[in-house]
Every structure is written in structure tokens, then in C-alpha cells.
Design a protein around this motif. Sequence first.
Motif, PDB file in Angstrom:
ATOM      1  N   PHE A 105       0.842  -1.185   0.000  1.00 33.61           N
ATOM      2  CA  PHE A 105       0.000   0.000   0.000  1.00 33.61           C
ATOM      3  C   PHE A 105       0.884   1.244   0.000  1.00 33.61           C
ATOM      4  O   PHE A 105       2.050   1.192   0.393  1.00 33.61           O
ATOM      5  N   ALA A 106       0.323   2.357  -0.442  1.00 31.36           N
ATOM      6  CA  ALA A 106       1.099   3.591  -0.594  1.00 31.36           C
ATOM      7  C   ALA A 106       1.629   4.091   0.745  1.00 31.36           C
ATOM      8  O   ALA A 106       0.942   4.020   1.762  1.00 31.36           O
ATOM      9  N   GLU A 107       2.867   4.569   0.730  1.00 32.68           N
ATOM     10  CA  GLU A 107       3.455   5.151   1.933  1.00 32.68           C
ATOM     11  C   GLU A 107       2.787   6.486   2.239  1.00 32.68           C
ATOM     12  O   GLU A 107       2.267   7.165   1.345  1.00 32.68           O
ATOM     13  N   LYS A 108       2.799   6.870   3.493  1.00 34.58           N
ATOM     14  CA  LYS A 108       2.213   8.132   3.901  1.00 34.58           C
ATOM     15  C   LYS A 108       2.957   9.280   3.233  1.00 34.58           C
ATOM     16  O   LYS A 108       4.182   9.321   3.198  1.00 34.58           O
ATOM     17  N   GLY A 109       2.204  10.208   2.668  1.00 34.26           N
ATOM     18  CA  GLY A 109       2.804  11.367   2.002  1.00 34.26           C
ATOM     19  C   GLY A 109       3.177  11.120   0.553  1.00 34.26           C
ATOM     20  O   GLY A 109       3.803  11.974  -0.073  1.00 34.26           O
ATOM     21  N   LYS A 111       1.802   9.423  -3.408  1.00 41.83           N
ATOM     22  CA  LYS A 111       0.686   8.923  -4.209  1.00 41.83           C
ATOM     23  C   LYS A 111       0.868   7.434  -4.460  1.00 41.83           C
ATOM     24  O   LYS A 111       2.005   6.967  -4.570  1.00 41.83           O
ATOM     25  N   PRO A 112      -0.229   6.669  -4.576  1.00 39.69           N
ATOM     26  CA  PRO A 112      -0.086   5.235  -4.870  1.00 39.69           C
ATOM     27  C   PRO A 112       0.439   5.008  -6.277  1.00 39.69           C
ATOM     28  O   PRO A 112       0.161   5.783  -7.196  1.00 39.69           O
ATOM     29  N   THR A 113       1.213   3.941  -6.456  1.00 36.93           N
ATOM     30  CA  THR A 113       1.671   3.554  -7.782  1.00 36.93           C
ATOM     31  C   THR A 113       0.513   2.879  -8.532  1.00 36.93           C
ATOM     32  O   THR A 113      -0.535   2.585  -7.946  1.00 36.93           O
ATOM     33  N   GLU A 114       0.712   2.620  -9.810  1.00 34.30           N
ATOM     34  CA  GLU A 114      -0.324   1.925 -10.604  1.00 34.30           C
ATOM     35  C   GLU A 114      -0.650   0.562  -9.990  1.00 34.30           C
ATOM     36  O   GLU A 114      -1.808   0.159  -9.927  1.00 34.30           O
ATOM     37  N   THR A 209       5.234  -0.130 -10.608  1.00 41.27           N
ATOM     38  CA  THR A 209       5.649  -0.163  -9.202  1.00 41.27           C
ATOM     39  C   THR A 209       6.766   0.864  -9.036  1.00 41.27           C
ATOM     40  O   THR A 209       6.941   1.735  -9.872  1.00 41.27           O
ATOM     41  N   GLU A 210       7.545   0.741  -7.981  1.00 39.32           N
ATOM     42  CA  GLU A 210       8.737   1.582  -7.828  1.00 39.32           C
ATOM     43  C   GLU A 210      10.001   0.750  -7.984  1.00 39.32           C
ATOM     44  O   GLU A 210      11.042   1.060  -7.415  1.00 39.32           O
ATOM     45  N   ALA A 211       9.890  -0.317  -8.786  1.00 40.55           N
ATOM     46  CA  ALA A 211      11.086  -1.088  -9.126  1.00 40.55           C
ATOM     47  C   ALA A 211      12.057  -0.197  -9.886  1.00 40.55           C
ATOM     48  O   ALA A 211      13.274  -0.283  -9.715  1.00 40.55           O
ATOM     49  N   LEU A 212      11.521   0.675 -10.753  1.00 41.15           N
ATOM     50  CA  LEU A 212      12.304   1.707 -11.421  1.00 41.15           C
ATOM     51  C   LEU A 212      11.637   3.048 -11.131  1.00 41.15           C
ATOM     52  O   LEU A 212      10.445   3.225 -11.404  1.00 41.15           O
ATOM     53  N   SER A 218       9.095  11.384  -9.149  1.00 41.90           N
ATOM     54  CA  SER A 218       8.117  12.215  -9.854  1.00 41.90           C
ATOM     55  C   SER A 218       6.736  11.575  -9.948  1.00 41.90           C
ATOM     56  O   SER A 218       5.726  12.283  -9.996  1.00 41.90           O
ATOM     57  N   LYS A 219       6.683  10.224  -9.990  1.00 49.09           N
ATOM     58  CA  LYS A 219       5.377   9.564 -10.160  1.00 49.09           C
ATOM     59  C   LYS A 219       4.535   9.584  -8.894  1.00 49.09           C
ATOM     60  O   LYS A 219       3.308   9.610  -8.966  1.00 49.09           O
ATOM     61  N   THR A 220       5.189   9.541  -7.751  1.00 43.52           N
ATOM     62  CA  THR A 220       4.448   9.403  -6.490  1.00 43.52           C
ATOM     63  C   THR A 220       4.467  10.667  -5.640  1.00 43.52           C
ATOM     64  O   THR A 220       3.897  10.687  -4.554  1.00 43.52           O
TER      65      THR A 220
END
Length: 454
Positions: A105-109, A111-114, A209-212, A218-220
Motif C-alpha cells: 500500500f502507498a506510503e504516507k505522504g 501517491k499510490p503507484t499503478e 511499481t517503484e522497481a524503477l 516524480s510519479k508518487t
Amino acid sequence: MKAYINNIPHEAKKEETILEFVRRIEDQDAIPTMCQDDRLENFGSCRVCSVEVAREKDGQTKVVASCHTPVFENAYIYHNTDKIKKLRKNIVELVLTDYPSDKVFAEKGKKPTEFQKTIEQIGIPNIRYPQGENHFEIEKDNSHPYIKSDLSQCINCYRCVRACEEIQGEIVLGMSGRGFASQIIKGFDTNFDLSACVSCGACVQTCPTEALSDKFESKTIIADKTVRTTCTYCGVGCQLDVSVINGEIKGIQAPVTAEVNEGHTCIKGRFAFQFYNHPDRLTNPLIKKNGVFEVVSWEVAYDFISKKLLNIKKEHGADAIGCISSSRATNEENYLMQKMTRVAIGTNNIDGCARVCHAPTAFGMQQAFGTGAATNSINDLKKTDCILVFGANPTEAHPVTGAKVKQAFMQGVTSIVVDPVKTKLAKLAKYHLQLRPGTNVALLNMMMHYIIKK
């Protein structure tokens, strides 16, 4: 062509996939996906987008991946049945068995990834299997100046591999190993810094995800506001979505809806923005007094400039003044600059670097076509069966358009490059006419002679 979604008829388009059809009729979130990126060729590896399809109402259904299954006449599509919900949940839960539990789940602060949005959409309350049993420890790779790699979060969707090949055409990323040992590799299984990566960031933008991710995240990032603007580094005109926090640029993404760059940009557009916030950048006008620069207000600076220009004009005439405009500025700003020069000052002495390099082509096209601008849309690259590149190096000078030309070359269009230098495109071209420097006109005369003669 008519097709049915949950027994309701709708008009379907020819060559449309079931995913495209359902999303167009309902909304973008109607069918969840993991490996789908609309800019890439349909892949169908994750099966999260599966739907039930029948050839007649109440007929026997078949489960298919909607991303690469074409919609057909009188298709009956059911995309939200209990069977499909269970299947999607099972697929995602299996992925989560080998996924860091603190990244579900998205970390606090942030945005969630796809992928996190997909997990939430499908409704995974908890992880059913013990996490990490099959997980291979993968060392993080932070060798790249802009891109971070944490492959423990990789879900093997292949999107980064496909984006590197299908959007940028570099083929730097690949997949190695089998089963739980399969993972993304860079170059010849090295790190990012030693690979042939050109830092375009296409892999980062598509990764669900945040693998890359980029070092700016910038995405989150949760921005105060997002500003749509035009990149001024070259003449392609890429659109950029700039994330701003407390008045400072904190990250840039390329909007997928932009017609010019279609969610792509080069290293400069995506990553080269830190000079905006650099502490050495001038933020106020300076006027030298007694050999020392002093900070003044804009009103004082404008008054000083106007008095100086008026005095020069009065004593020496308007042609004693010359102005230089910037190719890094927008068309509107350059228009205002030439308007001020010609109308307010009264001279035609205005120049810019764009005139130096573009003057011969602008004059030639003005004489031949009536305007010194391109006669074709960039989209025509997708429709032509032959591309001739003459004395240009678009992969270096205009990287996003250059990438589109490169893609056409790689896909087998008849390609001709006329250049003394063996450029990237020359290496890919079917024909490279490596003429001697200075013989361009002779070659063009020969071509015109042959066209007229034949």
C-alpha cells in the motif's frame, strides 16, 4: 459493428481490443491491468485484464485476456463476474507472495503507484501467503545519476523492457533467468551506469511499481500543483507536467495525452530542471554602480534600460541597436521580442541562433512551398514506407522525434541516410550514403536530374 457489455449493446470500432472497447464505453478503471501500457504493443502476460466472452447471449463463456483479444460482432462481454473477480484476486495474490509487504500500500505522504491502485481496485485485504519465501535478494542499483532501481518490487510485467525497445529503441533492458529467479537486467547484466542507457526515463514512466523510479520520485510525489508546459530545449515542442511544491520544481512527467511526445521525453525534458532552483541563478535585476552590481527592482531596471536605448537611438539612430533572442524561449516570447525590436525601437536588427542553422532551409521552403516551415506532420512517419534523412541527426538534435524515426527504421521501413558521419540512424539504415563533406549539392543535383529525366 455491435457488441454487448453486460448484455447492453454498444457500437464497437474495427480492430479495437475488448479492453479498449470497454474502457471507451465505461471508464479507464473499468478493467484493471498490470502489464498494459496503451503506448506499447499489447502483451497479455499478467492476465489481470481477463474477461468472460460469449458468442451469443447466455451462451458458454470463455476467459480471455482483454488487452490483446479483438472485439467481434455480437460479442457478449462480462468483465465483472464473480468468476473474473476471483481470478484477478488470485493472480494479484500470487504476485504478492514475492513482493515486499511494506510496499503493498502507498506510503504516507506519497501517491499510490499503478500497482497499488490495482491492488486496491481488486480488493486485496491482506496477503494470503507468507511473504518472501521464494524471494531472491536483489541489491538496489543507484549507480544511475537519475534512475533508482529496486528490483525487489519488480512484478515482471516487462513494461520497462518493452518501453526501452518500442518507445526509445535502445534495447538496454532485458529479462534473465526463469521462474522466481527471473529478473530485469541492464545491458549485459551490469548496472545502470555501465549500460548504454540514454536516460530518457521511458522505463521509469511506464513502471507500475517503484522497481524503477527517478531520484525525484516524480510519479508518487504529492505536489501543490501540476503545471502543463512546453519543453524549450529543442524544436519538437514536448509537453511536460511539472510538479511544483512551495514554488519550486520537484519533478517532471511526460503526459500520455500530449499529441507531440505521447508520454515520452528525453533526458533534458525529464531530468534537467534543477537549474531552475539553483542558488546561483539570478532572481533579481542587477545594475552596476561604482564597479559593483547592486540589486534593484524590476521598475528601476526597466526604466534604466529604456532610457539607455532611447539615448542610443536619439544619438546614433535605431540601427545602432541590435537584439538577440533565444531559441530556448517560446514562440510567443520570441514574437514579442521581434515586435519590440521592429516596432518600439524601429530596427530590423534582431537575430537568434535558430536563424543561423535554419536560414537555408527556411529560405528554400519559402521559395518552394510558400512557408519556411515543415510541410508534413510528425504523425506521417507512421504512414510512410520510405524515410530519407539528409544531413540531419535527429536522434541527437531532436531526441523524441528521432526516437520515432528510429522506431520506423527498426520496423523495416525503407531507410536512407545521407551523411558523412555514421550516426545512430546511419547504422540502422538500409542505405547509408556516406558522401564526402561538401558534395551535398552535387548529390542533390544528381537526384533532381534523375527525377526530371525519368
